[in-house]
Enzyme design. Structure first.
Site, PDB file in Angstrom:
ATOM      1  N   HIS A   3     -10.570  -2.950  -1.783  1.00 31.82           N
ATOM      2  CA  HIS A   3     -11.522  -2.453  -0.529  1.00 31.82           C
ATOM      3  C   HIS A   3     -12.964  -1.629  -1.246  1.00 31.82           C
ATOM      4  O   HIS A   3     -11.926  -0.788  -1.975  1.00 31.82           O
ATOM      5  CB  HIS A   3     -11.147  -1.920   0.654  1.00 31.82           C
ATOM      6  N   TYR A  14      -0.472  -9.380   0.275  1.00 32.98           N
ATOM      7  CA  TYR A  14       0.634  -9.227   1.340  1.00 32.98           C
ATOM      8  C   TYR A  14       0.271  -9.418   2.012  1.00 32.98           C
ATOM      9  O   TYR A  14      -1.218 -10.365   3.413  1.00 32.98           O
ATOM     10  CB  TYR A  14      -0.028  -7.658   1.357  1.00 32.98           C
ATOM     11  N   HIS A  68      -7.092  -8.870  -3.012  1.00 31.41           N
ATOM     12  CA  HIS A  68      -8.422  -7.970  -2.147  1.00 31.41           C
ATOM     13  C   HIS A  68      -8.164  -6.792  -2.550  1.00 31.41           C
ATOM     14  O   HIS A  68      -6.961  -5.543  -2.849  1.00 31.41           O
ATOM     15  CB  HIS A  68      -9.157  -7.813  -0.884  1.00 31.41           C
ATOM     16  N   ARG A 121      -3.243 -12.332   3.168  1.00 32.33           N
ATOM     17  CA  ARG A 121      -3.949 -12.050   2.992  1.00 32.33           C
ATOM     18  C   ARG A 121      -4.160 -11.795   1.622  1.00 32.33           C
ATOM     19  O   ARG A 121      -2.906 -12.093   0.305  1.00 32.33           O
ATOM     20  CB  ARG A 121      -4.825 -10.259   3.159  1.00 32.33           C
ATOM     21  N   TYR A 180       1.251  -1.246   0.302  1.00 27.68           N
ATOM     22  CA  TYR A 180       0.205  -0.074   0.495  1.00 27.68           C
ATOM     23  C   TYR A 180       0.611   1.072   0.277  1.00 27.68           C
ATOM     24  O   TYR A 180       2.019   1.126   0.928  1.00 27.68           O
ATOM     25  CB  TYR A 180      -0.998  -0.422   1.295  1.00 27.68           C
TER      26      TYR A 180
HETATM   27 FE   LIG Z   1      -6.133  -4.830   2.531  1.00 32.99          FE
END
Ligand SMILES: [Fe+2]
Length: 233
Positions: free
Chosen positions: A156, A141, A154, A151, A102
């Site tokens: 959000h 990640y 995905h 994870r 991110y």
């Molecule tokens: Fe996330």
């Protein structure tokens, strides 16, 4: 006869789900208190300060160069429990880049940032409830929830209704991701049938030749086929 399709218990995430460790700290420990709505909650704010531009829904065109990774199209509709379209709804998305990082101060794990990818976008549904984003397929990640925790890839999403208190937040996943059974975030939804609603489907009709694969993801706001949303009581 018209009936309201009541949701099944277990279709929404469990608020306190110890395998997803941060739910233990943030789940309510006391019964909810009903607060009367005032004019400020019922009227806004809704769309923020600036008008929505074209690059807002094309995350590959927000910088001088092309971002690294697999370009994809994510599109679908926002509908109510009877499949009626929800027009003029603000949809925001945020996600990691193709290297699973991110562009955020809290993400310091050893993967590269992409100077051509911020990972945030927004759009508004049209009269038939349709929306469409162009973006980069995010990576999987690591996170510190448990030993060797990753994870699944995905995206959000946040949907704004007619006022601030009608905001809904969820996550979209990709088909055939081997990490799904090991993911406490999605596993916090008890019913498998409801968990599957968070997995987008590959769609050849959304796919553009020699350019990008298309994934379809619809949001159903309530009822028996409602999309699981975070933080719903
Ligand atoms: Fe996330």
């Amino acid at each position: 006869m018209k009936t309201y399709p009541r949701p099944e218990p277990g279709d929404q995430p469990t608020l306190r789900y110890p395998p997803y460790t941060s739910t233990v700290r943030r789940a309510p420990t006391r019964p909810p208190i009903l607060l009367p709505h005032t004019l400020s909650e019922l009227t806004g704010p809704v769309f923020g300060h600036g008008p929505i531009g074209e690059a807002d829904s094309d995350l590959t065109r927000q910088h001088a160069g092309d971002p690294i990774g697999e370009r994809i199209i994510v599109a679908g509709r926002v509908v109510d429990e009877d499949g009626r379209p929800i027009p003029h709804t603000l949809i925001e998305l945020w996600q990691a880049n193709a290297a699973d990082r991110y562009a955020h101060a809290m993400d310091d794990h050893p993967a590269p940032l992409d100077p051509n990818f911020t990972g945030a976008g927004r759009t508004i549904t049209d009269a038939e409830g349709h929306y469409r984003f162009v973006t980069i397929k995010p990576g999987a990640y690591p996170w510190r929830n448990h030993d060797n925790a990753w994870r699944p890839a995905h995206i959000h999403f946040s949907l704004f209704g007619p006022c601030f208190i009608t905001r809904l937040v969820t996550q979209m996943y990709f088909p055939n991701d081997p990490l799904m059974p090991f993911d406490p975030v999605s596993q916090s939804i008890p019913n498998e049938r409801a968990r599957r609603r968070l997995i987008s489907s590959f769609d050849l009709s959304l796919t553009e030749p020699e350019w990008a694969l298309g994934y379809r993801f619809d949001f159903v706001l309530r009822g028996r086929d409602a999309t699981p949303f975070e933080g719903q009581p």
